[in-house]
Design an enzyme around this catalytic site. Sequence first.
Site, short mmCIF file in Angstrom:
data_model
loop_
_atom_site.label_atom_id
_atom_site.label_comp_id
_atom_site.label_asym_id
_atom_site.label_seq_id
_atom_site.Cartn_x
_atom_site.Cartn_y
_atom_site.Cartn_z
CE LYS A 38 1.30 1.76 -10.44
NZ LYS A 38 1.38 3.09 -10.19
CG ASP A 87 -2.26 0.49 -8.75
OD1 ASP A 87 -2.95 0.74 -9.62
OD2 ASP A 87 -1.48 1.01 -8.08
O1 C5P Z 1 -6.91 0.46 -4.34
P1 C5P Z 1 -6.04 0.91 -3.60
O2 C5P Z 1 -6.08 0.43 -2.15
O3 C5P Z 1 -4.36 0.76 -4.13
O4 C5P Z 1 -6.08 2.70 -3.57
C1 C5P Z 1 -5.55 3.38 -2.31
C2 C5P Z 1 -6.06 4.71 -2.37
O5 C5P Z 1 -6.06 5.51 -3.54
C3 C5P Z 1 -7.83 4.68 -2.36
O6 C5P Z 1 -8.18 4.26 -1.08
C4 C5P Z 1 -8.05 6.15 -2.91
O7 C5P Z 1 -8.01 6.90 -1.84
C5 C5P Z 1 -7.14 6.35 -3.79
N1 C5P Z 1 -7.53 5.97 -5.31
C6 C5P Z 1 -8.44 6.68 -5.77
N2 C5P Z 1 -9.00 6.29 -7.11
C7 C5P Z 1 -8.55 5.10 -7.69
C8 C5P Z 1 -7.40 4.41 -6.87
C9 C5P Z 1 -6.87 4.67 -5.94
O8 C5P Z 1 -9.04 7.51 -5.44
N3 C5P Z 1 -8.80 4.95 -9.08
#
Ligand code: C5P
Length: 324
Positions: A26, A161
């Site tokens: 994406k 995501d």
């Molecule tokens: O959810 P995911 O593991 O892909 O997110 C990776 C990191 O990105 C999270 O641990 C966080 O530090 C950051 N993040 C965030 N806010 C979001 C999505 C991701 O701070 N809405």
Amino acid sequence: MRTPRFAAPDYPPTVGEKVRVRAPGKINLALNVGSKEPSGYHELATVFLSVDLYEDVTVTLTEELGISITINPASQAQQAATVTPLGEDNLVAKAARALDSNGLLDLFGLHIDITKNVPIAGGMAGGSADAAATLVACDYLWRLGHSREHLISVARELGADVPFCLVGGLALGVGRGDQLSPILSRSYTHWVLMFSSKGFSTPDMFAMLDRLREADGEDVGPPEISHELLSALNHGDVEEIAAYLHNDLQRPAVYLDASLVGKIDFAEVLGALRVIISGSGPTLAGLVESEDAAHLLASDLIEQGFDAVHVTGPVSGATIIATY
Ligand code: C5P
């Protein structure tokens, strides 16, 4: 997520059975970041677009218990190993375990083979696409027949995501980016992606944005998507869409790698309407006015020594493409 073309077989799961699921990467047409919540996540208002750069994930039921993972091509496997281990901590293994409320992993092992096309740590949700594909694969192989809503709820636990990688298309994401509503799109848009040789860590980019904002004494309000962008998407007016592309993570990205600014300018001089960072970067996404313009820009950039490719979207989310 489309209605599956492959209905689950009416015989029980069998060792050696395989399914191949394709899940797209994406880009974010808008990524507005609010303040950090106590959970460590930031409140987002984002527009996701799935593009035709795919991860192919083939999952096989094995006699040997446990989850094994392979990644190809070999160059990607080496890079992947530096970002995430190929064991139980890998997001695809977590995806399989999260879906296994019936103890199927005590009966069969899984081999998960990932063909990577989406850049690793490139801001295009390649790892989340692998996890979404694994959910769809296990749902099929284990004959679970879960609803789309159930798969989305499991996806949400795996990462912000992952729900979008299941659903695909063009969507507004709020909350952590995991609460989705589809956006009506009139047309495909064409993009030229420019890859970097080194990836960025998503948590680092969010943390850097917080630090930059704090240093500037910036007041961070609730994130919102511009109505102009939504209306441009509704009309399918590519120049208007280009004018309203926005990514708050561009600031920390160029702070970390100043060479991105030159790449953005260069691609815009060569004909991109606008170039922005994809997600948390460092992949760049340049919007162009047509398919022909995309081919031309991609080949010009390649000639100049850049790693560039033409993609288009929206495309469907994680979809079964073959069963064996
Ligand atoms: O959810 P995911 O593991 O892909 O997110 C990776 C990191 O990105 C999270 O641990 C966080 O530090 C950051 N993040 C965030 N806010 C979001 C999505 C991701 O701070 N809405």
